[in-house]
Structure formats: C-alpha cells, structure tokens
Design a protein around this motif. Sequence first.
Motif: not given
Length: 422
Positions: A155-157, A187-200, A239-243, A257-263
């Motif tokens: 789960k997570g971002n 895998r049946g876990v997509r509803d627990k994921a918040h997927m982000i595509y962060a592009t320049s 587990k933070k990604a800084i953009f 901008e800071e975004i926490e991530f699991s992946l």
Amino acid sequence: MITSAVLHAKHFKLLVVGGGAGGLGIASKFTRKLPSGSLGIIEPLEDHYYQPGFTLVGGGLMTLDSNRKKQVNLIPKGATWIQDKVETFNPSQNTVVLRGGEEISYEYMVIAMGIHLRFDMIKGAVEALETPGVCSNYSPFHVQKHYQEVMNFQKGNAIYTFPNTPIKCAGAPQKACYITDSILRQRGVRDKAHMIYATSLSKIFGVDHYVKALEKVAQEKTIEVKTKRNLIEVVTNNKKAIFELLGDDSKPTGVTEEIEFSLLHISPPCTAPEPLRSSHFADKTGFMDVDPQTLQSKNYPNVFGVGDCMNTPNAKTAASVSTHLKTVDTNLTQVMQGARPFMKYDGYASCPLVVSTNRVILAEFSPNEILETTPLNQSKPSYWAFLMKRYILPVLYWKGLIKGHWNGPSTIRNFSRLLKTK
C-alpha cells in the motif's frame, strides 16, 4: 581486451568509439568494406545489453539474461576490439588516449558513446537504490529489483519520475508505471496504491500526437499525472521524494514539494559521457556537435556521430540508431572517397509505449512529423504492437541492427503509405 594486433598497430583507417547498438552497427557495416584489421572498436564492457528490453524485465515479462550477450561474441569479424575506455580526444592530431595510457590514431572516426545515467545528480539517489522501495528500470543492476518491489508492494504511494535533462527512451518511465498498474491489479492490491507519474515536462509525453491517447490511459488507470516536477532528492530514512517545481521555461521556481512513497522508480538525469563533454567535439550542452542531417562533426569532417551521444533533436531511442546507421554509412563512405556527404537523416525515432502487460501504443515520429510504419491506428493500444515489442524487435536488434543489416522502416513505411492512398 587489447589484442596483440593493437599493440603493434596503433593506427586504424576507421576507429569506432563505443560498442553499443550504434558502434556495433557501424563497425559491422564498415568491416564489410574495409580490409581486415583496419577498423578498431573501443568498448570497455564485457556485457552488451538489449536495453529496450529492460521495461519488460522490470515488469517480469522477460529475463535479464535473455537481454544480455557477451561483447566478444558481437564484435564483427575483421574488427579489432580494444577493451579499454577513451580518456581524451585529440582531434587536431587524429588521436585518442585510452584509460591505460595508450594512444590510438585514426584516419576517420565514428563516436558512438551513448548517454550516461547520472543518478548522482539526484541527492541521495545512489544510496537509495540500495534500500527497499527504490528502483530503476534504466540500470541493469536495478531493473530486476523493480519487479521484486512491485510484487512486494502492499500500500501507499508508487511514484514514477521523469528528469529535467535529456534522457534515453523518454517513454520508459510511463511504461514502468503502466505495467506496475497492471501487476497490482492482478495481485488485487491496486485499490491500496496511489500511483503518481511525476514528469518535468508540461504534458504527459513530448509528442502531441500521442498525448490524448496517453492521457486517456492514465485517466482510466487512475494514475495522477504531476507535470513540471523534477526529482532533486531522495530521503531514505522517512521515504520522501523531494521535487522542485518548474516554470514554463523548465527552470526551477524555488518551490519544492515532498511526497512520501512506498515505491519510487527513478528515471535518472542523463548527460553525454565525460570524455566527450570535455572535448572539442562537444557543444555547450556536452553532446557531440554534429550537422543534424549528415551527422558529420561540425568542426572535424573526418568524424561522424551515431546514437544518443549527439545533439540532434530526435528522441534518444534505439530505433533512431537504425536510421543513423543508414545516414553515416552513406556519408562516411562519400567522405572516404573524397566526396561531400549528401544523405540526410530524417529524425526518425520510435517508442513502443507499453501501457499494460499485453498492449502497446507504437509511437513513431520525428521532431517535425509523425512517421508511423503501418496503415493501422498506432496511437490505439494494441496486442499486435505488444507482440512486436516482445518478440520481433529483440530479434531485429540482435540479428539486424547491431549486425548492420537494419536501416530502419522507411521502405515499409513508404509501401504502407501507398496502401493508405488507395
């Protein structure tokens, strides 16, 4: 390995710097024209990877071993492999100096050094890649980790990034994101994921013709697209990604901008290799300064470029190399015969955009126009394009491109256009 032949023959009619797709392709073409032993190819690495396959390796659809061959088995017969690295170019003397100190001279040279992955340009990224949750399909040392992380995700971002520099295969970050979506659904876990595509970039893809189709894919998959974001730091302990947020001119605005991530999948900034950046062949960006049509060095007419190391405006993809090879084959031969180069590179590039584990948008384009090969609607995700990506293109690479037998799909495209007009 520097063979005994090189120790006694430090001069070559044609010297090829780089043993990737472009270097092997051009070496293969010219070993069929030049006397045996008169072509040298400088390449330090023992393993050669089919890098377009990394997307599928990271998605569990191919193995890394199936995309790897030994360089010694790919060097064309009649060429001399110099297993070393260029440290310095001396174009005024027609020589290069190797890492081991040896000087090699040439009459003509093709630079095919590719593009370098620069994870080091993102603070903390190199270290983060060795920790759980952080991976990259761009590196052969981390591509298998991506699949492992996706299979372990709970789960997570899940964040996929696109850098604010030139990059090889600009579609690869999206491909990894879309395949991950498919796997998480399986895998049946997509509803627990918040997927982000962060592009320049200011949009989801650099070629307008495919933007609407890709926006539809992202919307249907509930993937949040964040534009004008450039990853500048990875903080592993929490587990933070800084953009940094970018303006319309692609320059930092001073806002982060800071975004926490699991992946976190990192698509690294890329630059030209350092010896090229510091040479007289480079422009102010560090890439090889060539005529964008003839691919001849602007300052040294006995030198040509092939592949990602050049400053041509085309997208940096393996498909581009096929047409580079056709152009340089003709133009370098002309120069060797004392004539002027006349063949013009059309800017062709291709990006098979994998949007699921069995569908592909087959994007083909130049900086100025769409150059699709088939009469079909290639902006529509299709199974036939996936089969081409998975099964046909690898064979075309190993048996055609690096052997100097594949010059791109222009002939097929011309026939296809005839069909469209009927």
